[in-house]
Design a protein around this motif. Structure first.
Motif: not given
Length: 470
Positions: A276-295
């Motif tokens: 539940t750390n900040d690094a995982k949250r940042a990874f989730d946020l960047v990754g989900s926005l990137l996938i949304l932009a592509l799909t």
């Protein structure tokens, strides 16, 4: 005698390594000559071509010296990859030192290209070899015969794991039990009893196993175990494995430290808080926005298709339970008919359907496609952006499921639920409820960012193969 395939396995892996090193040599030479960042040198091909044969041979010898061809490292765990990387770095240091001391005109451009490309190709080759070995073992090839020693209860636990994970290549041929169980013919798990624990030497002589697996309760003391090991020391082909009474713990949390002759196992704390750390949250946020932009074009097309198919809503909203028991609205593309919920009771009464069914009549025409490739879960990217879900984590449960949880199962709620997880890359709907819980608990206790990345990579292949998707 060990099976022929087992004896040939190191040689086959060595052949793959040689091919990868040869390809790395060719690529490094090619890039050294063609890339404009390097100066032109007429003697590069001549000097480097001769030296590369020596480099390749040295690399393979050091791979063997570091133990990368030992049979116990094949097929599972991260030790094999760590040994390959360590041997490769040592080879690079050795080659650079020898070239300097001997004043050999080695192209620095070739050296800079050769080893990074070589390490990458070696790891790819080992990964492909591992996948091939696992599939062959699951099909009954390259297996090793295992003799279990211990009490029937612990033997049953180990047998269940080995039988479930057939890709490990362990074929249980029988077991030995303590004298307290004399007269027992077959354990409750269906493992034939071949004798008593103290008869291990004679039984090994008779059935010739590849591995003697000592489980908890096998012997009464450490001295007895040492004596049994002495009895087997002249059987060079027989491996001895001792299984502690610990399961579902990743290697990163285990550290063996010999103290005063005792091999103490240090077990690290659960990593659920790190998930539940900040690094995982940042990874989730960047990754989900990137996938949304592509799909988003695909998502928009699917929503229009679903809407026009039967006039119902494109999105299906359902209350799920997230981290620490907080409920949230989980979004999915609607794959069933509008009246699916009202027809559920009828379907249960007729077919006793408790989980997903491959022949569910409520699934619409668009739903068949989006379920096959898990496209119905794309809207959950918005749940990830809102901080209600993660890209990787346990399956988000229903409130009715949580109400039936036992104490152990509640640990699943220590982390955010995920769009994908070990449950998905291991079979999804083909898994039993017990296996789903076991995988989720393993993820919670043994979280790591590397594991998340591996799960995401495996999700792509699982989705394309449509394993357990219906």
């Amino acid at each position: 005698m060990r099976p022929e395939g087992i004896r040939l396995l190191p040689w086959l892996i060595g052949a793959v390594d040689l091919v990868m090193i040869a390809v790395a040599t060719a690529l490094a030479l090619r890039f050294r000559v063609t890339l404009p960042i390097f100066d032109t040198a007429v003697d590069v091909l001549e000097n480097t071509g001769v030296a590369s044969v020596f480099f390749g041979a040295t690399w393979v010898v050091l791979l063997a010296f570091f133990g990368t061809y030992e049979r116990h490292v094949f097929g599972a765990g991260t030790e094999e990859f760590k040994l390959v990387v360590n041997a490769s770095f040592f080879t690079g240091a050795l080659v650079a030192t020898m070239a300097y001391l001997m004043q050999y005109p080695l192209s620095r451009g070739f050296f800079v290209l050769y080893f990074p490309i070589g390490v990458l190709l070696l790891l790819v080759g080992r990964l492909l070899s591992r996948r091939t070995i696992q599939r062959l073992r699951a099909a009954g090839h390259f297996t090793e015969k295992v003799l279990l020693v211990g009490t029937p209860g612990y033997i049953g636990e180990i047998h269940t794991v080995l039988n479930r994970e057939k890709w490990l290549g362990y074929e249980v041929m029988g077991c030995l039990v303590p004298s307290d169980y004399a007269g027992l013919q077959v354990t409750s798990a269906g493992v034939p009893v071949l004798g008593l624990s103290e008869d291990v030497r004679s039984v090994v002589d008779e059935v010739s196993p590849d591995i003697v697996f000592f489980t908890a309760g096998a012997v009464s003391s450490s001295t007895a175990l040492r004596r049994l090991a002495w009895d087997l020391e002249d059987h060079a082909h027989v491996q001895i494995i001792v299984a502690p009474n610990v399961t579902d713990v990743s290697s990163e949390r285990v550290r063996i430290r010999p103290v005063a002759g005792l091999p103490l196992m240090h077990l690290g704390r659960s990593r659920s808080q790190l998930a539940t750390n900040d690094a995982k949250r940042a990874f989730d946020l960047v990754g989900s926005l990137l996938i949304l932009a592509l799909t988003w074009p695909l998502l928009a097309f699917l929503m229009i298709w679903i809407k026009r198919h039967d006039g119902g809503p494109a999105l299906f909203r359902q209350v799920r339970v997230g981290r620490e028991g907080k409920e949230f609205t989980c979004l999915k593309l609607r794959s069933m008919s509008v009246d699916a919920e009202s027809r559920l009771a009828e379907l249960k009464a007729r077919d006793h359907v408790l989980f997903k069914s491959a022949e569910d009549p409520r699934i619409t025409k668009p739903g068949k496609l989006i379920r096959r490739f898990s496209l119905d879960e794309l809207p959950q990217l918005w749940n990830v952006v809102r901080g209600e879900m993660s890209l990787v984590g346990p399956r988000p449960p229903l409130p009715t499921e949580v109400a039936q949880y036992e104490d152990d199962m509640l640990r699943r709620l220590n982390v955010m639920p995920g769009m994908t997880g070990l449950w998905q890359v291991s079979g999804r709907s083909d898994l039993s409820w017990e296996d789903t819980v076991r995988l989720d608990l393993y993820y919670v206790d043994n979280w790591s960012m590397v594991q998340d990345l591996l799960i995401l990579a495996r999700t792509v292949t699982a989705v394309l193969a449509s394993r357990g998707a219906y």
